[in-house]
Design a protein around this motif. Sequence first.
Motif, short mmCIF file in Angstrom:
data_model
loop_
_atom_site.label_atom_id
_atom_site.label_comp_id
_atom_site.label_asym_id
_atom_site.label_seq_id
_atom_site.Cartn_x
_atom_site.Cartn_y
_atom_site.Cartn_z
N ILE B 293 -53.65 -44.58 -56.35
CA ILE B 293 -52.42 -44.56 -56.26
C ILE B 293 -50.94 -44.61 -58.45
N MET B 299 -50.74 -37.99 -54.39
CA MET B 299 -51.07 -38.34 -53.43
C MET B 299 -51.39 -37.01 -52.46
N GLY B 338 -49.30 -56.09 -52.08
CA GLY B 338 -48.81 -55.04 -51.46
C GLY B 338 -46.86 -54.76 -51.73
N VAL B 339 -46.40 -55.02 -51.88
CA VAL B 339 -45.54 -54.90 -52.98
C VAL B 339 -45.47 -53.82 -53.32
N LEU B 341 -48.08 -52.04 -54.46
CA LEU B 341 -48.45 -51.02 -53.23
C LEU B 341 -47.51 -49.99 -52.90
N GLY B 342 -46.50 -50.91 -52.07
CA GLY B 342 -45.42 -50.31 -51.36
C GLY B 342 -44.07 -49.65 -52.27
N VAL B 345 -46.11 -46.37 -53.83
CA VAL B 345 -45.89 -45.63 -53.62
C VAL B 345 -44.48 -45.04 -52.61
N LEU B 346 -43.50 -45.22 -53.29
CA LEU B 346 -41.85 -45.02 -52.87
C LEU B 346 -41.26 -44.69 -54.62
N ALA B 349 -43.59 -40.99 -54.39
CA ALA B 349 -42.69 -39.93 -52.99
C ALA B 349 -41.36 -39.63 -53.36
N TYR B 350 -40.59 -40.18 -54.13
CA TYR B 350 -39.12 -40.20 -54.16
C TYR B 350 -39.38 -38.79 -55.68
N TYR B 353 -39.93 -36.37 -53.50
CA TYR B 353 -38.78 -35.19 -53.38
C TYR B 353 -38.19 -35.12 -54.19
#
Lengths: 358, 378
Positions: B293, B299, B338-339, B341-342, B345-346, B349-350, B353
Motif C-alpha cells: 500500500i 487498494m 502498525g501505525v 500501515l494505519g 491506509v487512512l 482512503a481519504y 474519499y
Amino acid sequence: MSSINKDIRKTSHNNFTVIVNRFGVFFMILVLAVIGMLVSPNFLKASNLLNILNAVSYLGIVAAGISFVIYCGQYGDLSAPMTMATTGVICVEFMRYGLWYGIIAAMITGVVIGLLNGFVIGKLRVNAIIWTLAMNFILEGLVRWSYKGTQIYPDMATEKTYTTGFFLPLMAKLDPHIMELDLVSRAAEFNALATTYPGGVPLVLYVMFGVMIVGYIIMSKSTFGNQLKVVGSSFDVGKMSGINATRTVMFAFMMSSLFASVAGIFMTSLNQVGAFYIGQGYDFQAVTAIILGGMSLAGGRGSMIGVFGGVFTLGLISNILTLMGVGTFTQKMITGAIFITVVAVNARSLRKLGRDYA
Amino acid sequence: MPDPSENWGVTMLKLNRELDKEKVLGTLNHNRIYVFLVIVVILMSIGAPGFMRSSNITPMLKTSLLPILVGIGFSYVMIGGNFDLSVGAMINVGALMVMGEFNRFYAIFGGEPAGAGAVVGAWIIAFLIALAAGSFFGLINGLLVAKGKVHSFIVTIGMLTTLSGFVYTYSKGNTISANSYLLVDIIEKPLLRVPYLEFFTMRSIITILVLVFFELLLVKTSWGRGLFMVGSNKEAAWQAGIDMERKLIWTFVISGFTAALGGILFATSMNAAVPNYGERGINPLMLVLASTIIGGTVMTGGSGSVVKTAVAVITIQAIFNGLIGMGLGFDTQVLAAGVLLGSVVLYEAYVLYKQSLRKGERPAMLPEAEELRHKHRA
C-alpha cells in the motif's frame, strides 16, 4: 400499498436452495450428531454436550458480534483478536479498583475501538478487511509496546511494569498509591469469572446465550436491524432511502468490538493472564462459524440462529475429531478444508439464486 | 466596465497554474515511495549511529529479500482487485517442503556416500516440488475466486488455516534442517568481498532477477497491461475481450509461486525451516500489506508496481533497523509498523474519499469550458 409496509425480512422464496441456505447447518448438526454417536458412546452424555458448548462459548460471543459486521455487508472484523487482547489487558489494569471498574473500562475500550473502525469504514469507505487488519496490527503494537512484550498477571504488579511503556506509568502518575492496592483478593475475584458455574452451567455460557438473544432481537426484530439489512444489501440504496448508512456501519462495528471485549474479559480471566496473544485465531473461526451458519458475505442475509448453529457445528467437529483421536493441527486442516468447501457450495447456490459473490 | 478579455486571461492563468500544481503533486504522490526512502535514510543516518555502515546495510537488505519476493505476488493479486491473506502460510509451505523433500530424496539418492551428485539432484527435485506446491495452492485460491466467485478474502483466509494446519502436520511441529551444507555455502556467499557490495549473493541476485522479470511482465507486456484493466474495471476488460478469469487465476498462482520461492530461499539461506515462522515477531503479512500500500498499489486494484513495493519493503526495513540503532526495542518496531500501515491506509482512503466527492468533475476540461463561456460572452 401493503407490500411497502411489509417487513422485508419476511420475504421468502419457496425454493430448495433457500431452505438449504437457511437450515443447512442444522442438517449438518444432525449428521454430525449421528457420526458422534457412532464414534463414541460418551458423545450424547450431558456432560459432553455441555463441554462442547463451553468450549465454543467464547467463539460464540465473538461470532455474534462479527455477524453484525457481515450482515452489514462488510466482510468481517479482523481486529477482533487484538480487541480481545487489548480489552483483556485493560480489564486487568482497572480491576485493581474493583471488578466492575475493570469490566466497564474494558467495554468502553471495545466501544471506542469499534466506533473508530466504523467511522473509517463507514465514512471513508475503506475496505473493511484492510482497515481492520491494520487496526489489529496497531493494537498489537500498542499492547506489546506498552508492556514491553511481557504478559501481565492479575495478581502481580512489578516495579518494572510501572516504569516502562505508556498506560501504566500514566496510571501510576495519576494515582501514586496504585502499587498499594489489594491485588490478591481482587485477582481471585477476576480469575473466578471464567470458572464459576451458577446452576452447574458455566457463567460464560449464560453470557453467550444472552449476547445471542440480544443480537437476535436487534438483528431480526428491531427497526434498526431492518436498516442494517438494507445497508448490508446495498450501501448506496440504503443511503438513498434516507438511512444514515455511516451510523449503521458504525453501529455494526461497535457491536462487534463490544462483544469481542466481553469475550476478551472472559478469555483473560480463563487464562489468568493478560497478553497480546489472547484471542489469536478467533477472527477466522468466527467468520467460519458465521458462513457455516448461512450468513452471506454479500450482506443482508442470515440470522443469529444460524450463527449459533455454525458455532455449535464447529464445536461438534472439533469434539468428534478429538474423540476419534485426531491431533490439533490435523483438526485445523480439516476445519479449513470444510470451510472452503462449504463456502464454495454456498457461493454456487447463491449464484443459482441470481446473486454473484458470496 | 472591466475588459472581459483581461479577466479571461487571468482566469486561464490561474487555472493553468492550478492544473500544473496538481500535476506536480500527482507526480510526487506517484513516486512518493522514493522520496520517502530518501527521507527515512537521511533521518536514520542522523539519528542512528552506524546506520550507513556496510555491516549494517548488508543484513538490512538481506532481511528485505523475503518480503520483496512475497510482495511481488501480493501486488499482482492486489492489482487484480483481490487479496491474498494466505501468503504467510505459503512461505512456510515453501520453506518446510524444500527442506523435507530434500532430506527425503537425499536419502533415496544414497546420502553422504553418493557425493555431490546426490545433493544437486535432491535440491533440484526439492525446489521443483516446493515451487509446485506453492503454485498449486495458489491455483486452488485462484480457481475458487475466479470460477467459484467466492470473495478472495474468504478463500485465502480458509487457505491460510488449512495450510498452517498442513505445515504443522507435515513437519510434526519440528524444525526441519537439511542434511547437507553444500547449498547454503553457495547461496549465501558474497560474490564480491567489497564493502556495500557484499549484499550480492546468489540469493539476492535470484530475487532481483525475479523482481525484474515480474516488473517487465507487468509493465511491458500486453498481458500485464490487461491485468491493470481487469483490476480497474472488470466490465470494461470483459468488453475489450480480455479473459478476466484466467488472468485472476494467474495472479494467485504467481502469488503462491513467489511466496513459496521466498520461503525456499529463506530456508536454504538458514539451512533450516520452522513451521511457525511469522507467528512470533512481525507478521510477514503485515509487512507485505504495508509495503504494497505504501508502494502505491491502489487498494481497490487497477494500479500499482512491483518495484515500488520492493522499495517500500526496504524503506520499512530501514525504519526497523534505524529504530534498533536508536536503542528502541522490538516492540517499538511492531508499533511503528502498525501505525505506519494505519496512517497510509487512512491517507489513501481519504484521497479516494475526496475523489469520490468530486466524481464526474473534469478539471482538465475547465479551461475549455472557460474559453467557450468567454466566446459566448463576446
